[in-house]
Design a protein around this motif. Structure first.
Motif, mmCIF file in Angstrom:
data_model
loop_
_atom_site.group_PDB
_atom_site.id
_atom_site.type_symbol
_atom_site.label_atom_id
_atom_site.label_comp_id
_atom_site.label_asym_id
_atom_site.label_seq_id
_atom_site.Cartn_x
_atom_site.Cartn_y
_atom_site.Cartn_z
ATOM 1 N N TYR A 40 0.978 -1.131 -0.064
ATOM 2 C CA TYR A 40 0.043 -0.026 0.364
ATOM 3 C C TYR A 40 0.667 1.051 0.521
ATOM 4 O O TYR A 40 1.846 1.549 0.647
ATOM 5 N N TYR A 70 0.536 4.916 1.043
ATOM 6 C CA TYR A 70 -0.229 6.312 2.121
ATOM 7 C C TYR A 70 0.068 7.482 1.853
ATOM 8 O O TYR A 70 1.443 7.942 2.040
ATOM 9 N N GLN A 77 0.158 11.083 4.409
ATOM 10 C CA GLN A 77 -0.404 12.130 5.969
ATOM 11 C C GLN A 77 0.170 13.336 5.529
ATOM 12 O O GLN A 77 1.103 13.582 5.759
ATOM 13 N N GLY A 126 -5.568 12.020 8.850
ATOM 14 C CA GLY A 126 -5.372 10.931 8.914
ATOM 15 C C GLY A 126 -4.441 10.227 8.044
ATOM 16 O O GLY A 126 -4.373 11.270 6.094
ATOM 17 N N LEU A 127 -3.703 9.086 7.802
ATOM 18 C CA LEU A 127 -2.988 8.830 6.066
ATOM 19 C C LEU A 127 -4.149 7.809 5.679
ATOM 20 O O LEU A 127 -5.461 7.864 5.548
ATOM 21 N N LEU A 174 -5.072 6.583 1.621
ATOM 22 C CA LEU A 174 -4.903 5.532 0.663
ATOM 23 C C LEU A 174 -4.604 6.177 -0.590
ATOM 24 O O LEU A 174 -5.489 7.012 -1.075
ATOM 25 N N TYR A 205 -2.730 0.681 -4.136
ATOM 26 C CA TYR A 205 -3.306 -0.680 -3.271
ATOM 27 C C TYR A 205 -2.739 -1.564 -4.479
ATOM 28 O O TYR A 205 -3.277 -1.815 -5.389
ATOM 29 N N GLU A 248 -8.079 6.312 -2.293
ATOM 30 C CA GLU A 248 -9.029 7.485 -1.563
ATOM 31 C C GLU A 248 -8.765 8.794 -2.679
ATOM 32 O O GLU A 248 -9.633 9.161 -3.193
ATOM 33 N N VAL A 300 3.968 13.681 4.025
ATOM 34 C CA VAL A 300 4.633 12.370 4.501
ATOM 35 C C VAL A 300 4.021 11.085 3.293
ATOM 36 O O VAL A 300 2.870 10.945 3.939
ATOM 37 N N PHE A 323 3.712 7.287 2.946
ATOM 38 C CA PHE A 323 4.045 5.971 3.661
ATOM 39 C C PHE A 323 3.436 4.301 2.814
ATOM 40 O O PHE A 323 2.498 4.004 2.139
ATOM 41 N N PHE A 383 4.321 -0.661 7.934
ATOM 42 C CA PHE A 383 4.693 0.212 8.119
ATOM 43 C C PHE A 383 6.263 0.525 7.618
ATOM 44 O O PHE A 383 6.451 0.451 8.624
ATOM 45 N N GLY A 384 6.231 1.457 6.580
ATOM 46 C CA GLY A 384 7.513 1.621 6.456
ATOM 47 C C GLY A 384 7.412 3.308 7.339
ATOM 48 O O GLY A 384 7.123 3.484 7.947
ATOM 49 N N GLY A 443 8.309 6.444 6.537
ATOM 50 C CA GLY A 443 7.810 6.979 5.537
ATOM 51 C C GLY A 443 8.569 8.056 5.089
ATOM 52 O O GLY A 443 10.548 7.639 4.841
ATOM 53 N N THR A 444 8.892 8.531 3.840
ATOM 54 C CA THR A 444 9.144 9.495 3.343
ATOM 55 C C THR A 444 8.962 11.469 3.252
ATOM 56 O O THR A 444 7.977 11.000 3.215
ATOM 57 N N GLN A 487 7.681 6.271 12.771
ATOM 58 C CA GLN A 487 7.324 4.899 12.438
ATOM 59 C C GLN A 487 5.868 4.548 13.020
ATOM 60 O O GLN A 487 5.458 4.423 14.088
ATOM 61 N N PHE A 500 -3.608 7.538 16.369
ATOM 62 C CA PHE A 500 -4.444 6.701 15.265
ATOM 63 C C PHE A 500 -5.613 5.645 15.419
ATOM 64 O O PHE A 500 -5.054 4.877 15.439
ATOM 65 N N GLY A 537 -8.574 8.191 11.121
ATOM 66 C CA GLY A 537 -8.837 9.077 11.606
ATOM 67 C C GLY A 537 -8.011 10.237 11.441
ATOM 68 O O GLY A 537 -6.993 9.973 11.675
#
Lengths: 115, 115
Positions: A33, A35, A37, A42-43, A45, A48, A59, A88, A90, A106-107, A109-110, B44, B91, B106
């Motif tokens: 997936y 995502y 942020q 929230g995160l 999507l 995926y 989304e 950010v 993920f 999850f990773g 993040g970038t 993370q 979250f 959320g």
């Protein structure tokens, strides 16, 4: 045990530039997936992939493309970056195609800034 | 479409005290899963606890427990004997069953544990 690895960790782009965010997992997971942020949200999507060779929109897919290169790797591409894509990002993976048994891992993040 | 609402943007509590984070959701699904994820300053995302909607018994994981009220569509997280390492964004997330891959998050609650 690396889990989900994202590269790069930070990136600054100019409007109109392109780049690819890389994601790899070493847990032999089927699903992956992407995502984003944003502050106060929230995160959400983006895309995926339920299995190797398949991808589906989430989304907020506009402005992004993805490639499930193999079972391990799932990349996210910005063809022409826009300031609205500052966020950010993920990557996550999970074992099976449904959430009946899996957990998304999850990773780190970038953080992407588009000027 | 599902929505997840966290009405407490920020909370703080003294170390060793108990704190409860609120989450409400809206869905027409009957079978689904609810999650609490923790995001420390390292970014993370870490799964804290998961609840399956068809299970009446509230999930517990060590110091973390949930109060799942299906009729009220409420899913709160209780952290007992809070520790400094619990400082993070939390979250709440929702996922429908039957192959729906999407996690709906959320907006998060920033929890600070005060020494």
């Amino acid at each position: 045990n690396a889990g989900v690895t994202q590269t790069p960790k930070f990136q600054v782009l100019k409007t109109g530039q392109s780049m690819t965010l890389q994601c790899a997992q070493d847990m032999n997971h089927n699903s992956m997936y992407w995502y984003r942020q944003d502050p106060g949200m929230g995160l959400r999507l983006i895309y995926y992939s339920a299995s190797e060779g398949t991808t589906d929109k989430g989304e907020v897919p506009n402005g992004y493309n993805v490639s499930r290169l193999n079972k391990r790797e799932f990349s996210l591409r910005l063809e022409s970056a826009a300031p609205s894509q500052t966020s950010v990002y993920f990557c996550a993976s999970s074992e099976s195609g449904t959430l009946a048994k899996n957990i998304q891992y999850f990773g780190a993040g970038t953080r992407l800034s588009v000027l | 479409a599902q929505t997840v609402t966290q009405s407490q943007p920020e909370m703080s509590v003294q170390e060793a005290e108990t704190v409860t984070l609120s989450c409400t959701y809206d869905t027409s699904e009957n079978n689904y899963y609810l999650f609490w994820y923790k995001q420390p300053p390292s970014r993370q995302m870490i799964l804290v606890i998961r609840q399956e909607a068809y299970k009446q018994q509230n999930a517990t994981e060590n110091r973390f427990s949930v109060n799942f009220q299906k009729a009220a569509k409420s899913f709160s997280l209780k952290i007992s004997d809070s520790q400094l390492g619990d400082t993070a964004m939390y979250f709440c997330a929702f996922a429908a069953n039957f192959g729906n891959e999407k996690l709906t998050f959320g907006t998060g609650t920033r929890l600070t544990i005060i020494p």
